[in-house]
Design a protein around this motif. Structure first.
Motif, PDB file in Angstrom:
ATOM      1  N   VAL A   1     -19.453  15.519 -28.028  1.00 27.89           N
ATOM      2  CA  VAL A   1     -19.182  16.715 -27.225  1.00 27.89           C
ATOM      3  C   VAL A   1     -20.420  17.091 -26.405  1.00 27.89           C
ATOM      4  CG1 VAL A   1     -18.764  19.189 -27.404  1.00 27.89           C
ATOM      5  CG2 VAL A   1     -17.340  17.597 -28.675  1.00 27.89           C
ATOM      6  N   CYS A   2     -21.582  17.092 -27.071  1.00 30.34           N
ATOM      7  CA  CYS A   2     -22.814  17.413 -26.339  1.00 30.34           C
ATOM      8  C   CYS A   2     -23.100  16.357 -25.278  1.00 30.34           C
ATOM      9  CB  CYS A   2     -23.992  17.513 -27.301  1.00 30.34           C
ATOM     10  SG  CYS A   2     -23.849  18.893 -28.438  1.00 30.34           S
ATOM     11  N   LEU A   3     -22.795  15.114 -25.599  1.00 33.41           N
ATOM     12  CA  LEU A   3     -23.005  14.030 -24.634  1.00 33.41           C
ATOM     13  C   LEU A   3     -22.179  14.263 -23.372  1.00 33.41           C
ATOM     14  CD1 LEU A   3     -24.060  11.223 -23.859  1.00 33.41           C
ATOM     15  CD2 LEU A   3     -22.174  10.226 -25.143  1.00 33.41           C
ATOM     16  N   CYS A   4     -20.927  14.639 -23.568  1.00 30.21           N
ATOM     17  CA  CYS A   4     -20.035  14.883 -22.422  1.00 30.21           C
ATOM     18  C   CYS A   4     -20.645  15.929 -21.496  1.00 30.21           C
ATOM     19  CB  CYS A   4     -18.671  15.327 -22.930  1.00 30.21           C
ATOM     20  SG  CYS A   4     -17.633  16.095 -21.681  1.00 30.21           S
ATOM     21  N   LEU A   5     -21.067  17.059 -22.072  1.00 28.95           N
ATOM     22  CA  LEU A   5     -21.650  18.118 -21.254  1.00 28.95           C
ATOM     23  C   LEU A   5     -22.904  17.624 -20.531  1.00 28.95           C
ATOM     24  CD1 LEU A   5     -21.653  21.028 -20.313  1.00 28.95           C
ATOM     25  CD2 LEU A   5     -22.959  21.636 -22.326  1.00 28.95           C
ATOM     26  N   THR A   6     -23.761  16.876 -21.255  1.00 30.51           N
ATOM     27  CA  THR A   6     -24.998  16.415 -20.636  1.00 30.51           C
ATOM     28  C   THR A   6     -24.711  15.453 -19.489  1.00 30.51           C
ATOM     29  OG1 THR A   6     -25.932  16.572 -22.847  1.00 30.51           O
ATOM     30  CG2 THR A   6     -27.291  15.537 -21.173  1.00 30.51           C
ATOM     31  N   MET A   7     -23.717  14.561 -19.676  1.00 29.77           N
ATOM     32  CA  MET A   7     -23.365  13.653 -18.585  1.00 29.77           C
ATOM     33  C   MET A   7     -22.938  14.426 -17.339  1.00 29.77           C
ATOM     34  SD  MET A   7     -21.292  10.725 -20.709  1.00 29.77           S
ATOM     35  CE  MET A   7     -20.864   9.603 -19.380  1.00 29.77           C
ATOM     36  N   VAL A   8     -22.142  15.448 -17.543  1.00 27.80           N
ATOM     37  CA  VAL A   8     -21.706  16.252 -16.400  1.00 27.80           C
ATOM     38  C   VAL A   8     -22.902  16.940 -15.748  1.00 27.80           C
ATOM     39  CG1 VAL A   8     -20.453  18.346 -15.791  1.00 27.80           C
ATOM     40  CG2 VAL A   8     -19.343  16.579 -17.139  1.00 27.80           C
ATOM     41  N   LEU A   9     -23.789  17.485 -16.571  1.00 29.95           N
ATOM     42  CA  LEU A   9     -24.933  18.213 -16.003  1.00 29.95           C
ATOM     43  C   LEU A   9     -25.865  17.299 -15.209  1.00 29.95           C
ATOM     44  CD1 LEU A   9     -25.765  20.713 -18.882  1.00 29.95           C
ATOM     45  CD2 LEU A   9     -24.727  21.210 -16.674  1.00 29.95           C
ATOM     46  N   THR A  10     -26.005  16.023 -15.643  1.00 29.17           N
ATOM     47  CA  THR A  10     -26.836  15.126 -14.827  1.00 29.17           C
ATOM     48  C   THR A  10     -26.232  14.939 -13.441  1.00 29.17           C
ATOM     49  OG1 THR A  10     -25.676  13.185 -15.662  1.00 29.17           O
ATOM     50  CG2 THR A  10     -27.731  13.753 -16.752  1.00 29.17           C
TER      51      THR A  10
ATOM     52  N   PRO B   1     -14.776   6.068 -10.821  1.00 27.34           N
ATOM     53  CA  PRO B   1     -14.598   7.400 -11.407  1.00 27.34           C
ATOM     54  C   PRO B   1     -15.679   7.713 -12.431  1.00 27.34           C
ATOM     55  CG  PRO B   1     -12.633   6.015 -11.690  1.00 27.34           C
ATOM     56  CD  PRO B   1     -13.742   5.136 -11.244  1.00 27.34           C
ATOM     57  N   SER B   2     -16.067   8.970 -12.481  1.00 29.63           N
ATOM     58  CA  SER B   2     -17.070   9.396 -13.460  1.00 29.63           C
ATOM     59  C   SER B   2     -16.511   9.185 -14.862  1.00 29.63           C
ATOM     60  CB  SER B   2     -17.427  10.859 -13.242  1.00 29.63           C
ATOM     61  OG  SER B   2     -16.912  11.674 -14.254  1.00 29.63           O
TER      62      SER B   2
ATOM     63  N   MET C   1     -14.055  12.039 -11.866  1.00 28.40           N
ATOM     64  CA  MET C   1     -13.775  13.113 -10.938  1.00 28.40           C
ATOM     65  C   MET C   1     -14.724  13.108  -9.762  1.00 28.40           C
ATOM     66  SD  MET C   1     -12.764  16.562 -12.872  1.00 28.40           S
ATOM     67  CE  MET C   1     -12.032  16.139 -14.430  1.00 28.40           C
ATOM     68  N   ALA C   2     -15.516  12.009  -9.647  1.00 28.52           N
ATOM     69  CA  ALA C   2     -16.385  11.910  -8.475  1.00 28.52           C
ATOM     70  C   ALA C   2     -15.489  11.849  -7.260  1.00 28.52           C
ATOM     71  CB  ALA C   2     -17.249  10.668  -8.544  1.00 28.52           C
ATOM     72  N   TRP C   3     -15.492  12.907  -6.530  1.00 30.94           N
ATOM     73  CA  TRP C   3     -14.467  13.240  -5.572  1.00 30.94           C
ATOM     74  C   TRP C   3     -14.460  12.345  -4.335  1.00 30.94           C
ATOM     75  CZ3 TRP C   3     -10.326  15.733  -6.145  1.00 30.94           C
ATOM     76  CH2 TRP C   3      -9.698  16.424  -5.122  1.00 30.94           C
ATOM     77  N   ARG C   4     -15.620  11.851  -3.970  1.00 30.60           N
ATOM     78  CA  ARG C   4     -15.723  11.190  -2.672  1.00 30.60           C
ATOM     79  C   ARG C   4     -15.251   9.740  -2.767  1.00 30.60           C
ATOM     80  NH1 ARG C   4     -20.618  13.125  -5.412  1.00 30.60           N
ATOM     81  NH2 ARG C   4     -21.151  15.076  -4.429  1.00 30.60           N
ATOM     82  N   SER C   5     -14.594   9.279  -1.711  1.00 33.23           N
ATOM     83  CA  SER C   5     -14.237   7.860  -1.650  1.00 33.23           C
ATOM     84  C   SER C   5     -15.463   7.086  -1.194  1.00 33.23           C
ATOM     85  CB  SER C   5     -13.076   7.677  -0.676  1.00 33.23           C
ATOM     86  OG  SER C   5     -13.478   8.090   0.596  1.00 33.23           O
ATOM     87  N   SER C   6     -15.366   5.757  -1.334  1.00 33.09           N
ATOM     88  CA  SER C   6     -16.598   4.971  -1.174  1.00 33.09           C
ATOM     89  C   SER C   6     -17.127   4.944   0.252  1.00 33.09           C
ATOM     90  CB  SER C   6     -16.346   3.542  -1.639  1.00 33.09           C
ATOM     91  OG  SER C   6     -15.382   2.962  -0.787  1.00 33.09           O
ATOM     92  N   GLU C   7     -16.259   5.009   1.243  1.00 29.72           N
ATOM     93  CA  GLU C   7     -16.733   4.895   2.622  1.00 29.72           C
ATOM     94  C   GLU C   7     -17.530   6.117   3.056  1.00 29.72           C
ATOM     95  OE1 GLU C   7     -13.669   5.126   1.713  1.00 29.72           O
ATOM     96  OE2 GLU C   7     -12.449   6.375   3.027  1.00 29.72           O
ATOM     97  N   GLU C   8     -17.668   7.050   2.166  1.00 33.43           N
ATOM     98  CA  GLU C   8     -18.361   8.269   2.576  1.00 33.43           C
ATOM     99  C   GLU C   8     -19.733   8.373   1.949  1.00 33.43           C
ATOM    100  OE1 GLU C   8     -15.616  11.207   1.505  1.00 33.43           O
ATOM    101  OE2 GLU C   8     -14.072  10.316   2.769  1.00 33.43           O
ATOM    102  N   THR C   9     -20.243   7.237   1.564  1.00 38.22           N
ATOM    103  CA  THR C   9     -21.515   7.267   0.869  1.00 38.22           C
ATOM    104  C   THR C   9     -22.602   7.919   1.697  1.00 38.22           C
ATOM    105  OG1 THR C   9     -20.793   5.106   0.189  1.00 38.22           O
ATOM    106  CG2 THR C   9     -22.925   5.839  -0.631  1.00 38.22           C
ATOM    107  N   PHE C  10     -22.614   7.623   2.982  1.00 30.13           N
ATOM    108  CA  PHE C  10     -23.643   8.199   3.817  1.00 30.13           C
ATOM    109  C   PHE C  10     -23.590   9.719   3.795  1.00 30.13           C
ATOM    110  CE2 PHE C  10     -24.661  10.032   7.990  1.00 30.13           C
ATOM    111  CZ  PHE C  10     -26.027   9.851   7.956  1.00 30.13           C
ATOM    112  N   TYR C  11     -22.378  10.235   3.998  1.00 27.75           N
ATOM    113  CA  TYR C  11     -22.248  11.683   4.042  1.00 27.75           C
ATOM    114  C   TYR C  11     -22.539  12.298   2.685  1.00 27.75           C
ATOM    115  CZ  TYR C  11     -20.443  11.352   8.706  1.00 27.75           C
ATOM    116  OH  TYR C  11     -20.323  11.130  10.034  1.00 27.75           O
ATOM    117  N   ASP C  12     -22.221  11.543   1.656  1.00 27.65           N
ATOM    118  CA  ASP C  12     -22.530  12.012   0.319  1.00 27.65           C
ATOM    119  C   ASP C  12     -24.014  12.261   0.165  1.00 27.65           C
ATOM    120  OD1 ASP C  12     -20.035  11.972  -0.555  1.00 27.65           O
ATOM    121  OD2 ASP C  12     -20.490  10.856  -2.373  1.00 27.65           O
TER     122      ASP C  12
END
Lengths: 352, 352, 352, 352, 352
Positions: free
Chosen positions: C137-146, C186-187, D1-12
Motif C-alpha cells: 500500500v505504501c509502495l503504491c502511494l510512493t510510486m504515484v508521488l514520484t 500505462p503507469s 493512467m499516464a494520460w498522454r499518448s506517445s506522439e506527444e512526448t515533446f509537449y509532455d
C-alpha cells in the motif's frame, strides 16, 4: 410530502401560477418583497420628508446653508461602501445554509420500510415493536425541532404535550424526566434512538428479525437519522457568525440614513451643473431613485434575513408542524397498515 | 448536543432573541463587531487626530503646503485596491473551511450505539469492554483537540491530566510514554482506536459479539472516527496559505493608513469645487464616512480572522472543552446505563 | 499526522504564534508574500527608475513631449482590464483544487487497522502477510508521488531507490521491470494493490481470514486507496487549462508594464488640475501607490502560482517525503507491533 | 493512467517544465492563448485598419464629421456591458462542469480487481468469464464515448469497428443489431453491463464465486460503472443552456465591434482635453490597449469555449482514445495475467 | 438515455453542430436568446418610440422642457442598481439548483439489474414478480412527476390514465383511491415502493431470493429511489424564495423603464459637452446601445427564468414524458427479456 397545510390552498394555487407564469407574481403579498420591505420603506420615507419639510419650512437662511453642506457631503461620500458586493456574498452564504438545512431534515420513511420488511410477526407484540420503533424515530425528530423552531416549541412546550400528541407514553415520560433530573445539561434527543436500538436487539433475540444483517441495516438507518437530527441542532447553535450579519446590516442601514439625507433637494446641489435646475425639481416631490434603490438593497437584505432561520415563523419558513404529523401518520401506515401487504400479482398489459 | 456551557445562560437567552428578532442584536457585545473592531478603530482615530492637530497647530505655512500635497495625493490615489473584492473572496474561502471543520468533528454517539447493540454480556467483563471502547474513542478525540486547540491544551497540558480526567488509566499512560520515547515524531492519536479494535476482536473471540458482520460494522465506525480526527489535524496543519492572509491584511491596513491621511481636512482640498467650503467644515471635526468605511471593511476582515482558527479562544469559537465532557458522559450512558434497556412496550394512542 | 519534519521546529513555533496572534505574522519570511514578490518588485522598480532617469537626464525637449504623451496615454488607458475580478475567480478555482488534492492523498491507516484486525496468526507467515500488504500500500502511494512530485522523484529516481528504502524487494523489482519492458506505457501504480489483493485471497484460502466478509472489506479499502492514488495522478495530468493561467498572468504583467510607464512623474501630467503641482512632486521620488498596487496584485497572483502545484518545492507545498516515512512506520506499528494487543481492561474512575 | 499518448512526448516534456517554471510557458503554442485567439484578433485588427484607412483616405470633410460622431458615440457608450462580470461567472460554471465530467469517467480497475479476487478457477472457462466481464465493462464505456466524443466516433463509426478492435465479438454484434432493430430509440450502453451481471450470476451457480457477498459486491461495482457512464451521457445531452452561451458570446463580440469603432483616432476626439493632442497620436498607428483588452477578454471566452465540450478535438480535451486502449489492456492484465499471483513473501528490511 | 424524442431530429443535428462549431449557433431559434427576448424587446422599443414621437410631435415648448428634465434625471440616476452583480449571483444559484434537480432524477436501471440478478425463477410467478417490482418503481417516479411537471400532469390527469398507460392495474388503482379517501393529504408516491418491498419479502419467503443479503440490497436501492423521488418533490415545494426572484425581476424591469426614458434624444442633453451635437443625432433614430444592453441583461434574466422550473414546458426543460416511456421499456427488457441471458462465452481476439 405535499408540503403545504390545508389552509393554504389559495396561496398554493397562486404559487403554482407563479411558478408557471411570471406575469402574475408581482401581485402576490404573502412571502413577497412588499410585505418584507414596506415597514422599513415607510420609516425611510418618513425620515426623508421630515428632513425635507424642516429644511423648507423651519430653517433660517444660515441653517439652510449648513444643511446644504450636510446634504452635499452625504451625497458626495454616501457610496463609499460597496453594498451590492457584500450583499451578494452574504446572501450566497445564507442561501447555501438554508438549503442544506432543508436537506438535512431526516425522513422516517426508509426506516419504516426496513422495519416493515425485516421485523416479522402479525401478532400484537410484533405490531407493538414495529409501531414503537417508528414512534421513537418521530419522537427524536420532534424533540430536536422543539429546540430549534419556535413554532414547534409553542405546540410542545412541555413533555406532557408530547404525551397528548401520542408521541410519548406516560412511562417513557417518567424515564425522560428522571434522566433530565440526573444529567440536566446534554440534550436527550438521542435517547429514543437508543431505545429503538434496544427493541431491535430484543426482536433479534426473539427471532422476529431473522438475520444479523437486517439488525445492522436498521441500526445503521437509526444512526443516520440521529446524525442528521444532531446536524440540525448544530446548524442552530453554530449559526452564521454574528459579526458577519452585523457588518452587512449596519452597512445597509447606514447607507440609507446617508441616502435619506444625501438625496434631499436643496438650492445649492453640488453635482448638478448650475444651469439645469429642472432636474432637481423632480426630486423635490418624491425621491424615486432612492426609493428604488432602497427597495432593491433592502429587499436583498430581507432575502437573507428570512432565510437565516428557516425554522422560524416567516412565510417562507419550513412547515415543520405539518411535517411532524405527516411523519407519524405515514410511518404507522407503512409499518402497520400495509405490513407485508401488496396488491395481487397480475399480468400487466405488456405481458408478451 | 446543547452546545453552550452553563455560565453562558444570559448570552444564550440573548442570542435566542437575536435569532428571532433582529431589532435587539445591535446591542450585543460578546462576539459582536464592536468588540472586534474597537481597538483598531481607536488607533485609526488617534492617528487621524494626531495628524489633524499637527497640521493645524504645529506646522508653519510651508510645511502646511507640503502636508496638503500629501493629503491630496493620498485622497486621489487611495482607492487603487479593490478591498471589497478581495475581502469577499477571502471571507468566502475562510467561512467554507470554518463550517467544514465544524462538521468534521466526529461524534462518538453512533459508535456507542453500535457497541451497546452488539457487545453482549451484563457481567463485569462485558461492561468493562463496552466502557473501555467508548473511553478510547473519547480519548482519541481529546488527544487531537489538544494538538489543535489552545483551550484544550491548557486543560490537558500533560498525559497526567488525561489520567486525572478519567480519560486515560495509569497503565495506558505508561504504554503511551514508552511509545513516545521510541517513536517521538508521528502523533499517536490513532493508538486508542487501534486498542479499541483489538478489544472488539477479543470480544468476538470470546463470543460476546455474535457475528462477523457486527465486528466489521464497529471497526468501520472506529476507522471513520479516526479518519475525521485526522482530518481535523490536517485542517490545522494545512491552513489557508499565509500569503493569502498577508495580502488581504496588508491591503486593508495600508488602505486605512492612506485613508487617515487622505481624509484630513486641509485648506486646499483638491476635489472640492472652490466655492463650497462648507462641505469640508463638517469633515473638520469627525471623519464620519472614513469611520463608517473603517467599521465596515475592518469588520469584514475580523469576520475572517475570527473564523480562520475556530478552535481558538475567540467568542465565536467552538466550545471544545464542553464537548469533551459531553462526549464521555453520553457515551457511558448509552453503552452502560441503558445497555439493552428500553421502556416497556405499550399500545400507543392510535392503536387501531 | 504531525505534518512538520523536525528541522522546521523554529518555523513551527512561529507558525503557531501566527495562528494565534496576528501581530507577529508580518515578520515571517518563509512562505510569506515578501519572499514571493521581492524579485518581481525589484524588476518593476528598476524599470520605473530607468524610465524616470532617462526622462529627466537624457531626453531633449522634443523627446520629453513625446514621452509625456506616452505616459499620459498609459496613465489614461491603463486600467482597461479588471485585474481584481479575474484574479478573484482564478484564485478561487486554484484554491479549491489545492485543498481537494490534499484531501485526496490516501492514508494507509484504515487499511492497516483492518489488516491487523482480520488477518490472524502470530506465526511468521501471518506477520509476513500483514507486513507485506501494508508495504504494498505504501509502495503504491510512493510510486504515484514520484510521478507528480519533483521532491519525491529526486529521492526515488529509480526502482533501486525503492529497494534501498525498504519499500520494494529485489524479486518484486524484477517483476516490475519485466512488466515495464512488456507494457511500457500505462503507469503501474495499481500493481502493488493487485498483489495485495492476491495475498488477501490467499490468506482467506489458508484460513487466516475467517470470513468472506472481511475479505470484501479489505479489498474495498484497497480499491479505495488505489482510486484516490489514481485521482492524484489525474489532478496532475489534467491541470487547470494552460489558457486560463496565461490569460491571468499576461493580464497582471501587462498591467504593471503599463503602470511603470503611466505612473511616471512628468511635467505635463494630464489628470492633475493645472494649479496644484505639489501633488506630483511626491510621486517624483517613489511611486508609493503603484508599489502598493503591485504588492497587492502580484501577491494575489503568487498565491495562485504557489498553490497550482502543491506537490512542488515551494515553502507552502505538502511535505510528501515526510509523509512516505510516516506512513510506512505507522503501518508497521499497527499491523505488527500492536497486532491484537491492547492494555489490560481495568475499571475506569467513573465505574458505578 | 499516464494520460498522454506517445506522439506527444515533446509537449509532455514542455508541459512538465511549464508546471515547474513559469518563465517558459509564455512560449508554448499548443493549447495556448495565442493559438486560440489569433484568428479573431486578425479579424479585429483588419476591421480596425479598414475603418482607419477609410476615414483618412476616402471620406470627404462632411463624412468625416459624421464618422467622428459615430466614433465618439461608440467610445462614450461602449462599456455599458460588464464583460468581466459575466465572463467570470460563466467561466466558473463551465469549469466546474468540465472537471466534474473528468471525474465522472468510470475506470474499470476496481471491477477488475474484484473479478480477479472473487471469480476462482484457472481453467479456460474461468479465464473466459473473467476476461469477458471486463471486456463488457470496457465495451460499455466505449459505446458511451462514441456517443459524446467525435474523436471516438471517428474511430468506431459502426459496430464492425468494435469487432475489429476486439471489444465486441460477432455473436454479440448480432444480438445488439437485432435489439437495435426492435427498440431503436433508447441507447444500449447498459446492455453489456446486464450481460456481465448474468455471467456473474452464472459463475455463482457454477460455484466459481464462493459466496453471495462477492456477487453483490461485483454487481454493485458494475451498477456504479453504468451509473457513471450514464451520467457522462447526461452531461452531453443536458449541456449548459444555449441561452447562457449566446448571451456571453454576443456580449463579447458586440463589445469588440464597438471597440474597433470607438478606439479609432479621429481629429475631434471627445474625451481628450483640447490641448494635449499628442495622446491620440500614439493611438493613430496601433490600438495597443484595445488589442490588450481583446486579448484578455477573448482569451477568457476561449477558456470557456475549449472547456465546454471536453470530449471534443481541442488541444486541451481528454485523450479518450488512449483511455480506451489503456482500460482494456490493464483490465486484461489484472484479471488474467496476474490472477491470484503475487511475489513470494519475503522478510522486509525492517523485520525485527 | 438518448434524451431527445424522435420529432426533434432536426434540432438534434443542429445542436450537434452547435456543440462542435460555434459559428452556426447564432442562427438557432429554438431555445435561443432571440426566442426568449423578442417580446420584451418589442415592448421596450415600442415604449421608446412612443415617448420619442410624443416629445417631437405632440409637446409644446414648456412641456418639452419638463420632458427634458425627466430624461436628464433618468439618464443621470438610472444606473443606481448594479444589475450585473445581482444577476450574476442569482443565475449561479438558479443554475446550481437546475443541475442538481437533473441529477436527482432517479433511474430504475440499477434496481432492474439487481432484481434480474437476484430474483430467480423462469416460471410465470417469477416473471410476474420481477416485472411488477420494476413497474412499481416506474409508477413511483411517474406519480412524482405528475406533481411537479405540467407536461406530465397533462398526460396523466387522473389515475385512469396511469391504468391506460400500463403503469397501474385496476386493482391497484382501487387501493390507491381507497387510501386517498382515507388519508387525503400526504402524497402517496412512496406507496408503490412499499408494495415492491413487500413483494421482495415474499420472494425471499418463497425461496426465489436465495440470501438475506440480496433482500437488503434491493430494499436499499428501492429506498434510495424513493428518497430521490422525494427530493424532487422538495425541490418543487421549497423553491428559490419568491423574494429573491422578485428583487431581481423588479430590478431588471425598472432599469429598462428608466432606460427607455433616459436614452431619449432631447435638445438639451445633460452629459454631452455643448459643442458636439452630432453624437445625439445618431441616438435619434435607434437606441443601439440601450438595445444591446437590454438584449444582454434581459437575456441573462431569461436564462434564470427558463432554468428555475426545469420540469416545465420551455424548450430547455427536461423531456420527462420521453423519460417515463424509456424507463418502463428498458426496465422490462432488463428484468424479463434478458433475465439471466448473456451471449455465449467465446475466446476474444487477444486470448494468449
Amino acid at each position: 410530502m405535499a408540503w403545504r397545510s390545508s389552509e393554504e390552498t389559495f396561496y398554493d394555487a397562486l404559487s403554482y401560477k407563479v411558478k408557471h407564469s411570471k406575469r402574475v407574481f408581482f401581485l402576490v403579498w404573502r412571502g413577497s418583497i412588499y410585505k418584507l420591505v414596506w415597514l422599513d420603506l415607510l420609516v425611510f420615507l418618513l425620515l426623508y420628508y421630515v428632513l425635507n419639510l424642516t429644511y423648507r419650512l423651519l430653517l433660517d437662511e444660515h441653517s439652510k446653508r449648513v444643511f446644504e453642506g450636510v446634504v452635499n457631503y452625504c451625497s458626495f461620500h454616501g457610496n463609499v461602501i460597496p453594498l451590492s458586493f457584500v450583499l451578494g456574498f452574504y446572501v450566497t452564504v445564507v442561501m447555501n445554509r438554508w438549503w442544506s438545512q432543508y436537506t438535512t431534515i431526516p425522513w422516517p420513511d426508509s426506516i419504516a420500510v426496513f422495519v416493515s420488511a425485516t421485523i416479522h410477526g402479525q401478532d400484537e407484540r410484533g405490531r407493538l415493536m414495529r409501531r414503537t420503533i417508528v414512534r421513537y424515530v418521530c419522537l427524536c425528530l420532534t424533540m430536536v425541532l422543539t429546540m430549534i423552531s419556535p413554532r414547534v416549541k409553542k405546540r410542545f412546550p412541555t413533555l406532557n404535550n408530547f404525551v397528548e400528541a401520542g408521541l410519548l407514553l406516560e412511562n417513557e415520560k417518567n424515564i425522560l424526566e428522571h434522566l433530565n433530573g440526573k444529567f440536566p445539561k446534554p440534550s436527550k434527543h438521542w435517547l429514543p434512538i437508543v431505545w429503538a436500538t434496544s427493541i431491535v436487539t430484543r426482536a433479534r433475540k426473539e427471532g422476529r428479525i431473522r438475520d444479523d444483517f437486517a439488525v445492522k441495516t436498521i441500526i445503521d438507518e437509526l444512526n443516520k437519522f440521529r446524525g442528521q437530527a444532531g446536524l440540525l441542532l448544530s446548524y442552530d447553535t453554530i449559526s452564521v457568525p454574528l459579526v458577519y450579519t452585523q457588518v452587512v446590516t449596519i452597512a445597509v442601514y447606514s447607507y440609507f440614513i446617508t441616502s435619506a439625507v444625501g438625496s434631499q433637494w436643496v438650492d445649492n446641489k453640488l453635482q448638478s451643473p448650475s444651469d439645469s435646475t429642472q432636474i432637481s425639481n423632480i426630486d423635490l416631490y418624491f425621491p424615486i431613485f432612492s426609493t428604488l434603490e432602497f427597495f432593491f438593497y433592502m429587499g436583498w437584505l430581507k432575502v437573507a434575513e428570512s432565510l437565516i432561520n428557516p425554522f422560524g415563523e416567516d412565510d417562507d419558513d419550513f412547515e415543520v408542524n405539518w411535517l411532524i404529523d405527516r411523519d407519524l401518520q405515514v410511518s404507522y401506515m407503512i409499518v402497520d397498515e400495509m405490513h407485508h401487504e401488496h396488491p395481487e400479482l397480475i399480468r400487466d398489459q405488456y405481458w408478451d
